[in-house]
Scaffold this motif. Structure first.
Motif, mmCIF file in Angstrom:
data_model
loop_
_atom_site.group_PDB
_atom_site.id
_atom_site.type_symbol
_atom_site.label_atom_id
_atom_site.label_comp_id
_atom_site.label_asym_id
_atom_site.label_seq_id
_atom_site.Cartn_x
_atom_site.Cartn_y
_atom_site.Cartn_z
ATOM 1 N N GLY A 1 -16.592 -17.839 77.101
ATOM 2 C CA GLY A 1 -17.154 -16.675 76.428
ATOM 3 C C GLY A 1 -16.273 -15.453 76.585
ATOM 4 O O GLY A 1 -15.169 -15.509 77.147
ATOM 5 N N LEU A 2 -16.772 -14.322 76.084
ATOM 6 C CA LEU A 2 -16.023 -13.063 76.108
ATOM 7 C C LEU A 2 -16.336 -12.232 77.341
ATOM 8 O O LEU A 2 -17.478 -12.196 77.808
ATOM 9 C CB LEU A 2 -16.363 -12.220 74.882
ATOM 10 N N GLN A 3 -15.325 -11.544 77.855
ATOM 11 C CA GLN A 3 -15.494 -10.496 78.868
ATOM 12 C C GLN A 3 -14.627 -9.321 78.432
ATOM 13 O O GLN A 3 -13.481 -9.504 78.003
ATOM 14 C CB GLN A 3 -15.061 -11.000 80.247
ATOM 15 N N ILE A 4 -15.172 -8.121 78.527
ATOM 16 C CA ILE A 4 -14.450 -6.930 78.088
ATOM 17 C C ILE A 4 -14.480 -5.868 79.179
ATOM 18 O O ILE A 4 -15.498 -5.642 79.822
ATOM 19 C CB ILE A 4 -15.062 -6.360 76.782
ATOM 20 N N TRP A 5 -13.324 -5.220 79.368
ATOM 21 C CA TRP A 5 -13.203 -4.119 80.316
ATOM 22 C C TRP A 5 -12.584 -2.910 79.607
ATOM 23 O O TRP A 5 -11.799 -3.056 78.668
ATOM 24 C CB TRP A 5 -12.301 -4.508 81.489
ATOM 25 N N ARG A 6 -12.944 -1.727 80.065
ATOM 26 C CA ARG A 6 -12.384 -0.483 79.534
ATOM 27 C C ARG A 6 -11.563 0.185 80.636
ATOM 28 O O ARG A 6 -11.922 0.106 81.816
ATOM 29 C CB ARG A 6 -13.519 0.432 79.078
ATOM 30 N N ILE A 7 -10.476 0.824 80.253
ATOM 31 C CA ILE A 7 -9.640 1.541 81.217
ATOM 32 C C ILE A 7 -10.160 2.972 81.365
ATOM 33 O O ILE A 7 -10.261 3.705 80.383
ATOM 34 C CB ILE A 7 -8.168 1.568 80.771
ATOM 35 N N VAL A 8 -10.521 3.337 82.598
ATOM 36 C CA VAL A 8 -11.018 4.685 82.892
ATOM 37 C C VAL A 8 -10.269 5.222 84.107
ATOM 38 O O VAL A 8 -10.368 4.664 85.203
ATOM 39 C CB VAL A 8 -12.537 4.680 83.200
ATOM 40 N N ASN A 9 -9.495 6.289 83.919
ATOM 41 C CA ASN A 9 -8.742 6.892 85.027
ATOM 42 C C ASN A 9 -7.922 5.851 85.784
ATOM 43 O O ASN A 9 -7.993 5.739 87.006
ATOM 44 C CB ASN A 9 -9.679 7.629 85.982
ATOM 45 N N TRP A 10 -7.150 5.077 85.050
ATOM 46 C CA TRP A 10 -6.245 4.052 85.584
ATOM 47 C C TRP A 10 -6.983 2.868 86.211
ATOM 48 O O TRP A 10 -6.367 1.997 86.808
ATOM 49 C CB TRP A 10 -5.286 4.627 86.630
ATOM 50 N N LYS A 11 -8.297 2.811 86.076
ATOM 51 C CA LYS A 11 -9.068 1.714 86.669
ATOM 52 C C LYS A 11 -9.692 0.841 85.587
ATOM 53 O O LYS A 11 -9.992 1.296 84.488
ATOM 54 C CB LYS A 11 -10.157 2.267 87.588
ATOM 55 N N TYR B 1 -8.842 -0.984 75.960
ATOM 56 C CA TYR B 1 -9.708 -2.052 76.471
ATOM 57 C C TYR B 1 -8.903 -3.324 76.731
ATOM 58 O O TYR B 1 -7.851 -3.547 76.126
ATOM 59 C CB TYR B 1 -10.814 -2.386 75.463
ATOM 60 N N ILE B 2 -9.450 -4.176 77.601
ATOM 61 C CA ILE B 2 -8.914 -5.518 77.822
ATOM 62 C C ILE B 2 -10.017 -6.506 77.474
ATOM 63 O O ILE B 2 -11.156 -6.358 77.923
ATOM 64 C CB ILE B 2 -8.461 -5.716 79.284
ATOM 65 N N ILE B 3 -9.677 -7.509 76.677
ATOM 66 C CA ILE B 3 -10.662 -8.492 76.202
ATOM 67 C C ILE B 3 -10.172 -9.884 76.587
ATOM 68 O O ILE B 3 -9.041 -10.262 76.248
ATOM 69 C CB ILE B 3 -10.839 -8.413 74.661
ATOM 70 N N LEU B 4 -11.002 -10.652 77.291
ATOM 71 C CA LEU B 4 -10.658 -12.016 77.691
ATOM 72 C C LEU B 4 -11.599 -12.996 77.015
ATOM 73 O O LEU B 4 -12.822 -12.882 77.149
ATOM 74 C CB LEU B 4 -10.766 -12.164 79.217
ATOM 75 N N ASN B 5 -11.034 -13.951 76.287
ATOM 76 C CA ASN B 5 -11.830 -15.031 75.710
ATOM 77 C C ASN B 5 -11.507 -16.314 76.458
ATOM 78 O O ASN B 5 -10.358 -16.762 76.502
ATOM 79 C CB ASN B 5 -11.522 -15.213 74.221
ATOM 80 N N THR B 6 -12.525 -16.919 77.078
ATOM 81 C CA THR B 6 -12.376 -18.152 77.843
ATOM 82 C C THR B 6 -12.998 -19.298 77.061
ATOM 83 O O THR B 6 -14.118 -19.174 76.562
ATOM 84 C CB THR B 6 -13.070 -18.023 79.219
#
Length: 366
Positions: free
Chosen positions: A46-56, A74-79
């Motif tokens: 499935g999908l997992q999504i992360w957003r970059i906030v203050n270098w984190k 953003y970083i998006i990972l599809n597994t």
């Protein structure tokens, strides 16, 4: 290929953590394992999504999957697993908002390589730029919604009375219905499309006279989704265009001001496919043009890295006998190449030789 003057992105394109030169320090598995965001990455399909906030790297809420703010990265990972196999496979994308800062953009790029390392170099890496997303990226979502500003400007992060109204434009194209925030300018309304005026506690859907059923249904579905996200507390209304009627609250929420319209980056003028070889056999990395026109699988060599430019997308093909550092810098090679062309914003796919990619196969066959 005649190289063009370097294009400037709308975000500042300097001092990036990854692009512009070889990675200063090789991304190591041990350091990747210390990133809290990767703790559960790639454990289930499935999908997992992360957003970059203050270098984190921060987790993006599942209810917002498909929504992207033009001031963020953003970083998006599809597994996934291939049929008949228990092995996890991955596509990892980083998405760059048009007004994302250089720090966010650079962090997203570096962290994408770090996530690749964490997952034992199995993922296929992709770069996605707002408005130029690949077909694979679009396939993950029922629709992609492009919103102005950063996530903090969304309804969930503000008091209702402080929420700035948004006008969402629903336009059907060959890839489906695109949802994009546009200026709230009356003169820019296109009566062949559908709009939603988001006032925070009230949502008004406006159906243009020439809009089609798909656009109207997608907008209605989106309107119901927004209402659900806000606990059913906001009122909704659907309004069919009537040229003589202008008393509805929808029209009062628009302005007469002439708004600036985003200019779409031009596509490549010359559509001829090109293949470049990257090799460090001489002791330094050199790029040479191998071929143009019809490109075939036999044109690639396991000993080197190749840039395959279809003019609508770019593939960085990484031979099995190339070095680990060459793999880590695949995004760098693509970025530096594209910034010298007339089409720097196309999607990028970094493809190891043994990985299958339907898009790559289609590009060869075309």
């Amino acid at each position: 290929m005649a190289l063009q003057k370097q294009k400037q992105y709308d975000w500042k394109d300097s001092n990036l953590a990854l692009f512009g030169s070889d990675t200063e320090t090789e991304v190591k598995k041990e350091s990747a394992e210390q990133e809290p965001a990767w703790k559960n990455a790639g454990q289930t399909c499935g999908l997992q999504i992360w957003r970059i906030v203050n270098w984190k790297v921060t987790t993006w809420p599942k209810e917002d999957y498909g929504k992207f703010f033009d001031g963020d990265s953003y970083i998006i990972l599809n597994t996934y697993k291939e049929e008949g196999s228990d092995r996890f496979l991955y596509d990892v994308h980083f998405w760059i908002g048009k007004y994302s800062t250089a720090d966010e953009y650079g962090t997203a790029a570096y962290k994408t390589v770090e996530l690749d390392t964490y997952l034992d170099d199995v993922p296929v890496q992709h770069r996605e730029v707002q408005g130029h997303e690949s077909a694979l990226f679009r396939s993950y979502f029922e629709a992609i919604t492009l919103l102005k500003g950063g996530a903090e400007s969304g309804f969930r992060h503000m008091k209702p009375q402080e929420y700035k109204p948004r006008l969402l434009h629903f336009h059907g194209d060959r890839q489906g219905v695109v949802v994009k925030e546009v200026p709230r300018c009356r003169s820019l309304l296109d009566n062949t499309d559908v709009y939603i005026l988001d006032l925070g506690l009230k949502l008004i859907q406006w159906n243009g006279l020439g809009s089609n059923k798909e656009e109207r249904m997608r907008a209605l579905h989106y309107l119901k989704e927004l209402q659900g996200e806000r606990g059913g507390k906001c009122r909704t209304e659907t309004l069919d265009e009537e040229p003589r009627a202008r008393s509805n609250e929808f029209y009062k929420g628009l302005t007469e001001d002439k708004a600036e319209v985003d200019v779409t980056e031009e596509a490549a003028v010359d559509k001829t496919k090109e293949l470049y070889r990257l090799s460090d056999a001489s002791g330094e990395m050199k790029m040479t043009k191998e071929k143009s026109g019809k490109i075939e699988k036999e044109d690639f060599d396991s000993k080197d890295v190749f840039i395959f430019d279809t003019k609508d997308s770019v593939f960085v093909w990484i031979g099995t006998e190339t070095s680990k550092m060459e793999r880590k810098n695949a995004l760098t090679y693509a970025h530096n190449y594209l910034m010298k062309t007339d089409h720097p914003l196309v999607p990028v796919c970094c493809l190891p030789e043994k990985m299958n990619s339907p898009a790559f196969q289609l590009a060869l066959a075309a």
